[in-house]
Motif scaffolding. Structure first.
Motif, PDB file in Angstrom:
ATOM      1  N   MET A  93       0.812  -1.212   0.000  1.00 26.69           N
ATOM      2  CA  MET A  93       0.000   0.000   0.000  1.00 26.69           C
ATOM      3  C   MET A  93       0.849   1.266   0.000  1.00 26.69           C
ATOM      4  O   MET A  93       0.373   2.340  -0.346  1.00 26.69           O
ATOM      5  CB  MET A  93      -0.928   0.015   1.220  1.00 26.69           C
ATOM      6  CG  MET A  93      -2.120  -0.907   1.121  1.00 26.69           C
ATOM      7  SD  MET A  93      -3.233  -0.478  -0.250  1.00 26.69           S
ATOM      8  CE  MET A  93      -3.746   1.170   0.226  1.00 26.69           C
ATOM      9  N   THR A 108       0.286   0.405  -8.893  1.00 28.09           N
ATOM     10  CA  THR A 108      -0.202  -0.959  -8.625  1.00 28.09           C
ATOM     11  C   THR A 108       0.701  -2.016  -9.245  1.00 28.09           C
ATOM     12  O   THR A 108       0.929  -3.068  -8.649  1.00 28.09           O
ATOM     13  CB  THR A 108      -1.625  -1.130  -9.168  1.00 28.09           C
ATOM     14  OG1 THR A 108      -1.643  -0.837 -10.579  1.00 28.09           O
ATOM     15  CG2 THR A 108      -2.603  -0.202  -8.443  1.00 28.09           C
ATOM     16  N   ILE A 141      -3.456  -5.198  -4.494  1.00 34.06           N
ATOM     17  CA  ILE A 141      -3.937  -3.896  -4.971  1.00 34.06           C
ATOM     18  C   ILE A 141      -4.243  -3.873  -6.472  1.00 34.06           C
ATOM     19  O   ILE A 141      -4.309  -2.815  -7.076  1.00 34.06           O
ATOM     20  CB  ILE A 141      -2.910  -2.787  -4.631  1.00 34.06           C
ATOM     21  CG1 ILE A 141      -1.502  -3.179  -5.098  1.00 34.06           C
ATOM     22  CG2 ILE A 141      -2.918  -2.470  -3.149  1.00 34.06           C
ATOM     23  CD1 ILE A 141      -0.433  -2.142  -4.793  1.00 34.06           C
ATOM     24  N   VAL A 200      -1.400   3.696  -6.639  1.00 38.72           N
ATOM     25  CA  VAL A 200      -2.002   2.854  -5.601  1.00 38.72           C
ATOM     26  C   VAL A 200      -3.094   3.632  -4.871  1.00 38.72           C
ATOM     27  O   VAL A 200      -4.200   3.129  -4.670  1.00 38.72           O
ATOM     28  CB  VAL A 200      -0.928   2.358  -4.609  1.00 38.72           C
ATOM     29  CG1 VAL A 200      -1.574   1.648  -3.421  1.00 38.72           C
ATOM     30  CG2 VAL A 200       0.056   1.429  -5.318  1.00 38.72           C
TER      31      VAL A 200
END
Length: 282
Positions: free
Chosen positions: A114, A119, A136, A150
């Protein structure tokens, strides 16, 4: 496709009982069957424990400490889960709900992913279990050939404006497109890269031009209005020759870098002075 020095570090830490993963862009490149520019390792070991595992090893960086493991002329970078949170600045994982059914190991991996930029860079690979961890949507974005932040692009780029240049570099190298939100905020926040010091800008430009995707990088810099900021003389050349933002044609500068790109690869770059000399020839 994983080089020998990286394998040696992975095996050395694994034999001592630590969890080890490849993480970031190298996992993306391995999935795409492309040669990674470098390999990033992350481990459950503390950095001091990594130091004890290898005879030639040093902790570098005060703000974002990592280990440099020296194997011959090669340096393998190793980060620890215990300190990697500092590397990415603000920890946005606390602003998102912890995934359901997430055990402690999953939680640690999820938090690290995260905190990453895009991503497709937020994947972890366990080479022993032969398992890729994706929390993700990175695999789906690889399938869609898409660069997506992200967290929200607005927040991500304001937190670290260098991500704008990284996004262009990744898209140029892979031939990927941007998500609508990411594209919008690259344009909207492009001038924020002026906050970066000259050394960082030179490093980012070197990554764009010296590793085999210079032509595509220049086209994206021109399309998003960053060429005027980074290479104003070359931007002026584009204007003088009536080059539009989404122009598919070539010109002398693009042809020069296209020919150079054919001789280079992510693991076989040219010296940065050659790239900048080429840019000045126009």
């Amino acid at each position: 496709m994983i080089n020998k020095p990286t394998k040696k570090v992975l095996n050395g830490l694994k034999k001592k009982g630590y969890e080890v993963y490849l993480v970031g862009g190298c996992v993306r490149d391995l999935i795409l069957k492309r040669i990674p520019k470098d390999f990033d390792i992350i481990t459950s070991a503390e950095l001091k424990e990594v130091m004890r595992a290898f005879s030639r090893c040093a902790i570098v960086g005060k703000r974002f400490p990592i280990c440099h493991v020296h194997l011959g002329d090669i340096i393998v970078e190793v980060s620890s889960f215990s300190t990697s949170g500092r590397k990415f600045g603000r920890d946005f994982s606390y602003e998102f709900e912890r995934p359901s059914g997430c055990d402690e190991k999953d939680y640690i991996r999820w938090r690290n992913c995260m905190q990453r930029d895009f991503t497709i860079n937020g994947l972890m690979f366990d080479p022993y279990a032969k398992m890729v961890y994706d929390y993700i949507g990175g695999i789906e974005d690889i399938r869609k050939a898409k660069v997506r932040t992200v967290i929200s692009a607005n927040t991500s780029f304001q937190d670290d404006c260098a991500r704008i240049l990284r996004a262009l570099r990744i898209a140029a190298r892979l031939g990927f497109r941007f998500s609508k939100e990411t594209s919008h905020f690259i344009k909207h926040l492009s001038s924020s890269i002026l906050k970066l010091d000259r050394g960082r800008l030179l490093m980012e430009m070197n990554y764009m031009l010296a590793y085999g995707s210079a032509e595509a990088s220049l086209r994206l810099l021109w399309k998003f209005g960053l060429l005027e900021i980074l290479l104003p003389l070359q931007a002026s050349y584009f204007v003088q020759h009536g080059f539009r933002r989404r122009d598919k044609r070539s010109n002398m500068l693009l042809s020069l870098f296209s020919n150079l790109d054919k001789l280079l690869a992510p693991d076989r770059p040219c010296h940065s002075s050659l790239c900048f000399a080429g840019a000045l020839l126009t």
